[in-house]
Design an enzyme around this catalytic site. Structure first.
Site, mmCIF file in Angstrom:
data_model
loop_
_atom_site.group_PDB
_atom_site.id
_atom_site.type_symbol
_atom_site.label_atom_id
_atom_site.label_comp_id
_atom_site.label_asym_id
_atom_site.label_seq_id
_atom_site.Cartn_x
_atom_site.Cartn_y
_atom_site.Cartn_z
ATOM 1 N N SER A 10 52.782 51.540 62.856
ATOM 2 C CA SER A 10 52.498 52.968 62.715
ATOM 3 C C SER A 10 53.635 53.778 63.313
ATOM 4 O O SER A 10 53.913 53.671 64.518
ATOM 5 C CB SER A 10 51.192 53.327 63.425
ATOM 6 N N HIS A 35 53.234 52.343 58.160
ATOM 7 C CA HIS A 35 51.991 53.119 58.223
ATOM 8 C C HIS A 35 52.284 54.526 58.748
ATOM 9 O O HIS A 35 52.911 54.690 59.796
ATOM 10 C CB HIS A 35 51.003 52.408 59.152
ATOM 11 N N ASP A 37 50.558 58.118 59.849
ATOM 12 C CA ASP A 37 49.329 58.806 60.256
ATOM 13 C C ASP A 37 49.519 60.313 60.159
ATOM 14 O O ASP A 37 50.243 60.904 60.976
ATOM 15 C CB ASP A 37 48.959 58.429 61.695
ATOM 16 N N MET A 39 47.865 63.900 60.591
ATOM 17 C CA MET A 39 46.734 64.524 61.295
ATOM 18 C C MET A 39 46.896 66.036 61.265
ATOM 19 O O MET A 39 48.021 66.547 61.354
ATOM 20 C CB MET A 39 46.683 64.049 62.749
ATOM 21 N N HIS A 68 47.813 57.325 55.885
ATOM 22 C CA HIS A 68 46.434 57.508 56.352
ATOM 23 C C HIS A 68 46.233 58.988 56.658
ATOM 24 O O HIS A 68 46.800 59.509 57.625
ATOM 25 C CB HIS A 68 46.220 56.634 57.594
ATOM 26 N N MET A 70 44.258 61.859 58.081
ATOM 27 C CA MET A 70 43.197 62.320 58.968
ATOM 28 C C MET A 70 43.189 63.842 58.910
ATOM 29 O O MET A 70 43.489 64.540 59.881
ATOM 30 C CB MET A 70 43.437 61.787 60.385
ATOM 31 N N MET A 139 38.536 52.172 61.359
ATOM 32 C CA MET A 139 39.091 52.699 62.597
ATOM 33 C C MET A 139 38.543 51.875 63.758
ATOM 34 O O MET A 139 37.333 51.836 63.975
ATOM 35 C CB MET A 139 38.728 54.166 62.782
ATOM 36 N N ASP A 175 42.792 49.572 62.154
ATOM 37 C CA ASP A 175 43.725 50.584 62.649
ATOM 38 C C ASP A 175 43.299 51.057 64.033
ATOM 39 O O ASP A 175 42.304 51.769 64.177
ATOM 40 C CB ASP A 175 43.772 51.763 61.674
#
Length: 217
Positions: A10, A35, A37, A39, A68, A70, A139, A175
């Site tokens: 990540s 990966h 993330d 957010m 991913h 979020m 998660m 994850d």
């Protein structure tokens, strides 16, 4: 269906001042996926990166970019992440009322589609979209921040996701808090994609990826 385990560092734990160099380095060290993330500071209590970061690293990544989201709502941004270079886009089951439509949008844009489940969200939330997904992300920490401790109860949830998937070609991604100390348990429970941030970027990349892979069996 047994599938080769993928290690997905990540970049949330990478050095953002030299992100292109970082993703090249972890690839060279043996990473299978990268990966990302994303957010929004709303769905989760942190604000990170958007499609522009995916676009910036795409020329430096020769493997698979796993995004991913979020964020809520996710729907307005799905096409932007795919167009930026995401190979797979995962949305949270909890992030909006129209999960099926979001999954359709991702696939229509040309990427693989995944569903993420927060620790308290039951696996049954994906039961009716199994034919529309390529991945279930479990998660194994609460979403929002790197460096958290793995939640042991999520092993049972990973196993439940694997049982629900059956023979379908759907990957199970773990994850959060994955390390050499728990990677074996995570894979035995049924995961075949392991996301690791600080467990990789906190030291020698090749050595740490190798340790996770060996622990995963």
């Amino acid at each position: 269906m047994a599938r080769e385990v993928k290690i997905a560092p990540s970049i949330l734990s990478a050095d953002f001042a030299r992100l292109g160099e970082e993703v090249r380095a972890v690839e060279a060290a043996g990473a299978d996926w990268i990966h990302v993330d994303a957010m929004d500071g709303h769905f989760v209590p942190n604000l990170t990166m958007g499609p522009n970061v995916v676009s910036a690293i795409r020329p430096h990544v020769t493997t698979f970019i796993d995004v991913h989201l979020m964020i809520a709502p996710a729907e307005p941004y799905l096409g932007a992440f795919v167009n930026a270079g995401a190979d797979l886009v995962t949305v949270h089951a909890e992030a909006g009322p129209h999960l099926h439509r979001s999954l359709q949008s991702i696939r229509e844009a040309g990427a693989q589609a995944g569903v993420a489940l927060n620790p308290a969200t039951p696996v049954s939330h994906v039961e009716h979209v199994l034919d529309d997904i390529d991945l279930i992300l479990v998660m194994t920490v609460n979403p929002g921040f790197g460096g958290q401790a793995f939640i042991p109860a999520m092993l049972e949830k990973i196993a439940a996701a694997r049982a629900l998937v059956g023979d379908r070609p759907i990957r199970i991604e773990a994850d959060g808090g994955v390390s050499p100390q728990n990677a074996g348990d995570v894979v035995r429970a049924g995961a075949d994609v392991l996301v690791a941030g600080s467990a990789i970027f906190g030291g020698d990349y090749a050595e740490r990826i190798r340790a996770i892979r060996q622990a995963a069996g």
